[in-house]
Design a protein around this motif. Structure first.
Motif, PDB file in Angstrom:
ATOM      1  N   TRP A   1      44.663  34.593 -15.254  1.00  0.00           N
ATOM      2  CA  TRP A   1      44.043  33.286 -15.420  1.00  0.00           C
ATOM      3  C   TRP A   1      43.554  32.747 -13.869  1.00  0.00           C
ATOM      4  N   THR A   2      44.210  33.360 -13.025  1.00  0.00           N
ATOM      5  CA  THR A   2      43.788  32.670 -11.686  1.00  0.00           C
ATOM      6  C   THR A   2      42.585  33.484 -11.031  1.00  0.00           C
ATOM      7  N   ARG A   3      42.333  34.713 -11.785  1.00  0.00           N
ATOM      8  CA  ARG A   3      41.214  35.642 -11.296  1.00  0.00           C
ATOM      9  C   ARG A   3      39.938  34.932 -12.105  1.00  0.00           C
ATOM     10  N   ALA A   4      40.068  34.227 -13.142  1.00  0.00           N
ATOM     11  CA  ALA A   4      38.955  33.647 -14.059  1.00  0.00           C
ATOM     12  C   ALA A   4      38.690  32.432 -13.276  1.00  0.00           C
ATOM     13  N   VAL A   5      39.630  31.602 -12.678  1.00  0.00           N
ATOM     14  CA  VAL A   5      39.481  30.177 -12.045  1.00  0.00           C
ATOM     15  C   VAL A   5      38.778  30.701 -10.975  1.00  0.00           C
TER      16      VAL A   5
ATOM     17  N   LEU B   1      38.993  11.566  -6.167  1.00  0.00           N
ATOM     18  CA  LEU B   1      39.970  12.164  -6.450  1.00  0.00           C
ATOM     19  C   LEU B   1      40.029  13.307  -7.326  1.00  0.00           C
ATOM     20  N   GLY B   2      39.668  13.309  -8.622  1.00  0.00           N
ATOM     21  CA  GLY B   2      39.790  14.207  -9.565  1.00  0.00           C
ATOM     22  C   GLY B   2      38.906  15.358  -9.070  1.00  0.00           C
ATOM     23  N   VAL B   3      37.590  15.240  -8.467  1.00  0.00           N
ATOM     24  CA  VAL B   3      36.818  16.163  -7.895  1.00  0.00           C
ATOM     25  C   VAL B   3      37.560  16.934  -6.740  1.00  0.00           C
ATOM     26  N   LEU B   4      38.184  16.244  -5.976  1.00  0.00           N
ATOM     27  CA  LEU B   4      38.944  16.871  -4.890  1.00  0.00           C
ATOM     28  C   LEU B   4      39.920  17.836  -5.211  1.00  0.00           C
ATOM     29  N   ALA B   5      40.858  17.123  -6.136  1.00  0.00           N
ATOM     30  CA  ALA B   5      41.743  17.998  -6.762  1.00  0.00           C
ATOM     31  C   ALA B   5      41.530  19.273  -7.386  1.00  0.00           C
ATOM     32  N   LEU B   6      40.240  19.201  -8.095  1.00  0.00           N
ATOM     33  CA  LEU B   6      39.636  20.514  -8.774  1.00  0.00           C
ATOM     34  C   LEU B   6      39.295  21.525  -7.755  1.00  0.00           C
ATOM     35  N   VAL B   7      38.631  20.981  -6.681  1.00  0.00           N
ATOM     36  CA  VAL B   7      38.144  21.807  -5.608  1.00  0.00           C
ATOM     37  C   VAL B   7      39.252  22.445  -4.835  1.00  0.00           C
ATOM     38  N   VAL B   8      40.242  21.679  -4.447  1.00  0.00           N
ATOM     39  CA  VAL B   8      41.620  22.210  -3.669  1.00  0.00           C
ATOM     40  C   VAL B   8      42.081  23.218  -4.776  1.00  0.00           C
ATOM     41  N   GLY B   9      42.244  22.871  -5.977  1.00  0.00           N
ATOM     42  CA  GLY B   9      43.017  23.908  -7.005  1.00  0.00           C
ATOM     43  C   GLY B   9      42.245  25.246  -7.366  1.00  0.00           C
ATOM     44  N   GLY B  10      40.755  25.025  -7.081  1.00  0.00           N
ATOM     45  CA  GLY B  10      40.041  26.479  -7.161  1.00  0.00           C
ATOM     46  C   GLY B  10      40.116  27.247  -5.901  1.00  0.00           C
ATOM     47  N   CYS B  11      40.393  26.481  -4.652  1.00  0.00           N
ATOM     48  CA  CYS B  11      40.568  27.431  -3.385  1.00  0.00           C
ATOM     49  C   CYS B  11      41.853  27.951  -3.584  1.00  0.00           C
ATOM     50  N   VAL B  12      42.842  26.952  -4.231  1.00  0.00           N
ATOM     51  CA  VAL B  12      44.223  27.747  -4.186  1.00  0.00           C
ATOM     52  C   VAL B  12      44.368  29.189  -5.077  1.00  0.00           C
ATOM     53  N   CYS B  13      43.422  28.842  -6.226  1.00  0.00           N
ATOM     54  CA  CYS B  13      43.329  30.030  -7.076  1.00  0.00           C
ATOM     55  C   CYS B  13      42.504  31.256  -6.530  1.00  0.00           C
ATOM     56  N   VAL B  14      41.665  30.796  -5.551  1.00  0.00           N
ATOM     57  CA  VAL B  14      40.904  32.057  -4.854  1.00  0.00           C
ATOM     58  C   VAL B  14      41.860  32.862  -4.063  1.00  0.00           C
ATOM     59  N   VAL B  15      42.748  32.021  -3.372  1.00  0.00           N
ATOM     60  CA  VAL B  15      43.583  32.796  -2.386  1.00  0.00           C
ATOM     61  C   VAL B  15      44.796  33.390  -3.213  1.00  0.00           C
ATOM     62  N   TRP B  16      45.282  32.985  -4.538  1.00  0.00           N
ATOM     63  CA  TRP B  16      46.340  33.513  -5.225  1.00  0.00           C
ATOM     64  C   TRP B  16      45.873  34.671  -5.931  1.00  0.00           C
ATOM     65  N   ALA B  17      44.553  34.775  -6.529  1.00  0.00           N
ATOM     66  CA  ALA B  17      43.956  35.801  -7.260  1.00  0.00           C
ATOM     67  C   ALA B  17      43.623  37.101  -6.164  1.00  0.00           C
ATOM     68  N   GLU B  18      43.348  36.676  -4.920  1.00  0.00           N
ATOM     69  CA  GLU B  18      43.055  37.833  -3.664  1.00  0.00           C
ATOM     70  C   GLU B  18      44.454  38.514  -3.543  1.00  0.00           C
ATOM     71  N   ARG B  19      45.497  37.561  -3.763  1.00  0.00           N
ATOM     72  CA  ARG B  19      46.882  38.493  -3.594  1.00  0.00           C
ATOM     73  C   ARG B  19      47.545  38.904  -4.678  1.00  0.00           C
ATOM     74  N   GLY B  20      46.775  39.070  -5.744  1.00  0.00           N
ATOM     75  CA  GLY B  20      47.183  39.637  -7.041  1.00  0.00           C
ATOM     76  C   GLY B  20      48.144  38.744  -8.089  1.00  0.00           C
TER      77      GLY B  20
END
Length: 65
Positions: free
Chosen positions: A29-33, A6-25
């Protein structure tokens, strides 16, 4: 064991959210993640290719029904 998965899954989902968020500006810290997430994905993909495994699980099998 389930808590670890569950911890690994949370990290993966959080990373994917940061990729989308960083793409939208998003914030810096989201760009770093996002960079770390994309780099980890590329490393996993290259390791899979070196092992001879396929990352594409949607390949059709050649069995007749």
């Amino acid at each position: 064991m389930i808590l670890l998965l569950l911890g690994v899954l949370a990290l993966v989902v959080g990373g994917c959210v940061c990729v989308v968020w960083a793409e939208r500006g998003g914030p810096r810290w989201t760009r770093a993640v996002a960079t770390v997430t994309l780099t980890a994905g590329e490393l996993a993909r290259s390791a899979s290719k070196k092992r001879g495994g396929t990352a594409n699980a949607t390949q059709p099998d050649n069995t007749d029904d």
